[in-house]
Design a protein around this motif. Structure first.
Motif, PDB file in Angstrom:
ATOM      1  N   PRO A  73       0.799  -1.237   0.000  1.00 57.63           N
ATOM      2  CA  PRO A  73       0.000   0.000   0.000  1.00 57.63           C
ATOM      3  C   PRO A  73       0.829   1.282   0.000  1.00 57.63           C
ATOM      4  N   SER A  74       2.031   1.257   0.588  1.00 58.73           N
ATOM      5  CA  SER A  74       2.839   2.474   0.631  1.00 58.73           C
ATOM      6  C   SER A  74       4.137   2.349  -0.164  1.00 58.73           C
ATOM      7  N   ILE A  75       4.784   1.193  -0.089  1.00 57.85           N
ATOM      8  CA  ILE A  75       6.080   1.020  -0.750  1.00 57.85           C
ATOM      9  C   ILE A  75       5.934   0.815  -2.251  1.00 57.85           C
ATOM     10  N   ASN A  76       4.923   0.046  -2.674  1.00 56.89           N
ATOM     11  CA  ASN A  76       4.748  -0.251  -4.095  1.00 56.89           C
ATOM     12  C   ASN A  76       3.261  -0.354  -4.442  1.00 56.89           C
ATOM     13  N   PRO A  77       2.561   0.788  -4.406  1.00 53.88           N
ATOM     14  CA  PRO A  77       1.112   0.749  -4.657  1.00 53.88           C
ATOM     15  C   PRO A  77       0.748   0.368  -6.087  1.00 53.88           C
ATOM     16  N   ASP A  78       1.707   0.430  -7.013  1.00 51.77           N
ATOM     17  CA  ASP A  78       1.444   0.074  -8.405  1.00 51.77           C
ATOM     18  C   ASP A  78       1.801  -1.375  -8.720  1.00 51.77           C
ATOM     19  N   GLY A  79       2.151  -2.158  -7.707  1.00 45.84           N
ATOM     20  CA  GLY A  79       2.501  -3.553  -7.928  1.00 45.84           C
ATOM     21  C   GLY A  79       1.266  -4.429  -8.083  1.00 45.84           C
ATOM     22  N   TYR A  80       1.516  -5.705  -8.327  1.00 47.46           N
ATOM     23  CA  TYR A  80       0.432  -6.674  -8.508  1.00 47.46           C
ATOM     24  C   TYR A  80      -0.072  -7.207  -7.168  1.00 47.46           C
ATOM     25  N   VAL A  81      -1.379  -7.256  -7.028  1.00 47.29           N
ATOM     26  CA  VAL A  81      -2.002  -7.975  -5.918  1.00 47.29           C
ATOM     27  C   VAL A  81      -2.188  -9.412  -6.403  1.00 47.29           C
ATOM     28  N   ASN A  82      -1.565 -10.330  -5.714  1.00 45.12           N
ATOM     29  CA  ASN A  82      -1.476 -11.714  -6.190  1.00 45.12           C
ATOM     30  C   ASN A  82      -2.339 -12.631  -5.333  1.00 45.12           C
ATOM     31  N   VAL A  83      -3.472 -13.032  -5.874  1.00 44.72           N
ATOM     32  CA  VAL A  83      -4.301 -14.043  -5.230  1.00 44.72           C
ATOM     33  C   VAL A  83      -4.469 -15.233  -6.185  1.00 44.72           C
ATOM     34  N   GLY A  84      -3.399 -15.463  -6.958  1.00 40.22           N
ATOM     35  CA  GLY A  84      -3.396 -16.558  -7.897  1.00 40.22           C
ATOM     36  C   GLY A  84      -2.475 -17.694  -7.511  1.00 40.22           C
ATOM     37  N   VAL A  85      -1.486 -17.406  -6.677  1.00 36.27           N
ATOM     38  CA  VAL A  85      -0.520 -18.423  -6.258  1.00 36.27           C
ATOM     39  C   VAL A  85      -0.975 -19.032  -4.936  1.00 36.27           C
ATOM     40  N   ALA A  86      -0.889 -20.362  -4.842  1.00 36.28           N
ATOM     41  CA  ALA A  86      -1.402 -21.076  -3.667  1.00 36.28           C
ATOM     42  C   ALA A  86      -0.451 -20.954  -2.483  1.00 36.28           C
TER      43      ALA A  86
END
Length: 437
Positions: A36-49
């Motif tokens: 949220p603060s360090i890399n807000p433009d990164g990917y939110v990953n809810v694809g890897v188990a």
């Protein structure tokens, strides 16, 4: 050093993998994580188990235990795991999986992760071109684990409108065996069962497992029960249709009169039940097949686990007071996270496959919702790929059903075993992507 895409020094199989890897976004996504603060433009990953719900608790235990003897700087007891680790695994799994015949260290081959264990059993049981059955939908990496290097052929099993956990589904497996043998002239050598199931989050009833065993006996097929989520079973308090089924390990079944015990094998590891994918500890359990164990000794050098992992996990599994408490709390958090995710999906009118009580997945129909929001889309158009493009544009990653052998277009797998703020961010981006044109 000059690199050429068409390098003549590569084997054909290496060229094939190289070309596939060059078009894969997976590592780009994993190397650019959202914060949220360090890399807000990164990917939110809810694809890897991965299960991140208990990381802090596990680290507190492991960080205070890292004191080793020089033995762990050597080859120790060989590539199949130290005696100490295999003894600890036996006691731990006897306690939790309730095998009919108690496990002994010689029943276990330790590997650097369950992916390697899957590859090993594929290599051991099937010659190149021979088949291993895999029910749809399936964990996407099963395809590579089974076939990429061993050369075995994955035989997908389609169920149409039959519940894949039902007794009737066994007939579909038999049809797949017969169709494969008739079309290729080769045999099916294995049946890979993901129990509890990834991505459907359900357990197989004992009677279905027994009927599958009987089928394997009929055709002399190895039953491989991947039980990597065995202890990630929790109470579903929000939906009961179909009724959640209690987990029972294939090891707990009396095999007399059902199947040759030498055909039954179980896989387990630390990655999921302990949220420790990076520890790289897996296990192949085969109680009645000495020839298999001799074969594993011959290749165990290639799946050696780190001495550090071997040592730490030995200590962890020996501590029943800690692990019992850990597992109970992990199950509670998984149940809570599932209930939260289902509530949010329902509020958005998104259909999902109910009745889960294991692992950390929701199997969701984003394609149906996309069609509802975009009525101009033709019924003949497959929308799964379009939704996936929207998701990536919104910088959220989840697994598409197409890569999991889904039988219907538009389904995706969401991993809900993340902290609440991370999960909320992911769901918000998913809903926005479905709304996008």
């Amino acid at each position: 050093m000059t690199t050429q895409n068409k390098s003549p020094v590569l084997s054909q199989r290496a060229k094939t993998v190289s070309e596939a890897t060059s078009s894969s976004l997976m590592w780009d996504i994993m190397n650019n994580p959202w914060h949220p603060s360090i890399n807000p433009d990164g990917y939110v990953n809810v694809g890897v188990a991965e299960n991140a719900l208990m990381h802090e608790e596990l680290l507190q235990f492991l960080n205070k235990e890292l004191e080793m003897s020089a033995k762990y700087l050597t080859y120790n007891d060989g590539g199949g795991g130290s005696v100490k680790l295999r003894q600890a695994m036996c006691k731990f799994l006897n306690h939790h999986l309730h095998p009919l015949t108690p496990l002994e260290p010689d029943h276990i081959v330790v590997t650097n992760g369950v992916s390697t264990a899957i590859e090993h059993v594929s290599w051991a049981f099937a010659d190149p071109g021979e088949g291993i059955l895999l029910g749809r939908p399936y964990y996407g990496m099963f395809m590579q684990d089974i076939s990429l290097r061993p050369g075995a052929k994955v035989v997908p099993v389609s169920f149409d409108d039959v519940d894949p956990f039902s007794l009737a589904a066994v007939d579909k497996y038999e049809k797949a065996i017969l169709d494969f043998q008739q079309s290729t002239g080769k045999r099916v050598r294995g049946l890979m069962l993901c129990h509890p199931h990834n991505p459907l989050g359900r357990c197989y009833p004992r009677e279905t497992i027994i009927k599958l065993m009987q089928l394997c006996q009929k055709y002399q097929v190895n039953l491989i029960s991947d039980e990597i989520y065995a202890l990630s079973v929790w109470e579903n308090t929000v939906d009961q249709d179909p009724p959640p089924v209690k987990f029972e390990s294939a090891l707990s079944i009396d095999l007399r009169g059902i199947i040759d015990p030498g055909l039954v094998h179980v896989l387990w590891g630390m990655s999921k039940d302990f949220g420790a994918n990076g520890i790289r500890i897996g296990a192949i359990i085969s109680q009645f097949n000495e020839s298999f164990h001799l074969a594993m000794k011959g290749i165990s050098l290639y799946s050696y686990t780190s001495g550090i992992s071997d040592h730490l996990i030995s200590l962890l599994l020996e501590d029943f007071a800690y692990t019992d408490s850990y597992i109970k709390e992990n199950q509670r958090r998984l149940a809570e996270s599932y209930a939260y995710s289902v509530g949010v999906l329902k509020s958005q009118g998104i259909q999902y496959a109910p009745g889960c009580n294991a692992a950390f997945f929701l199997w969701v129909d984003l394609g149906k919702k996309y069609r509802e929001l975009h009525p101009g889309v033709s019924e003949m158009t497959e929308v799964g790929e379009k939704v996936m493009q929207n998701l990536l544009q919104r910088k959220v990653f989840l697994a598409t059903g197409a890569l999991f052998g889904g039988e219907k277009d538009g389904w995706f797998r969401i991993v809900f075993s993340q902290p609440r703020d991370y999960l909320a961010e992911a769901l918000g981006r998913i809903f926005a992507a479905v709304n996008d044109e």
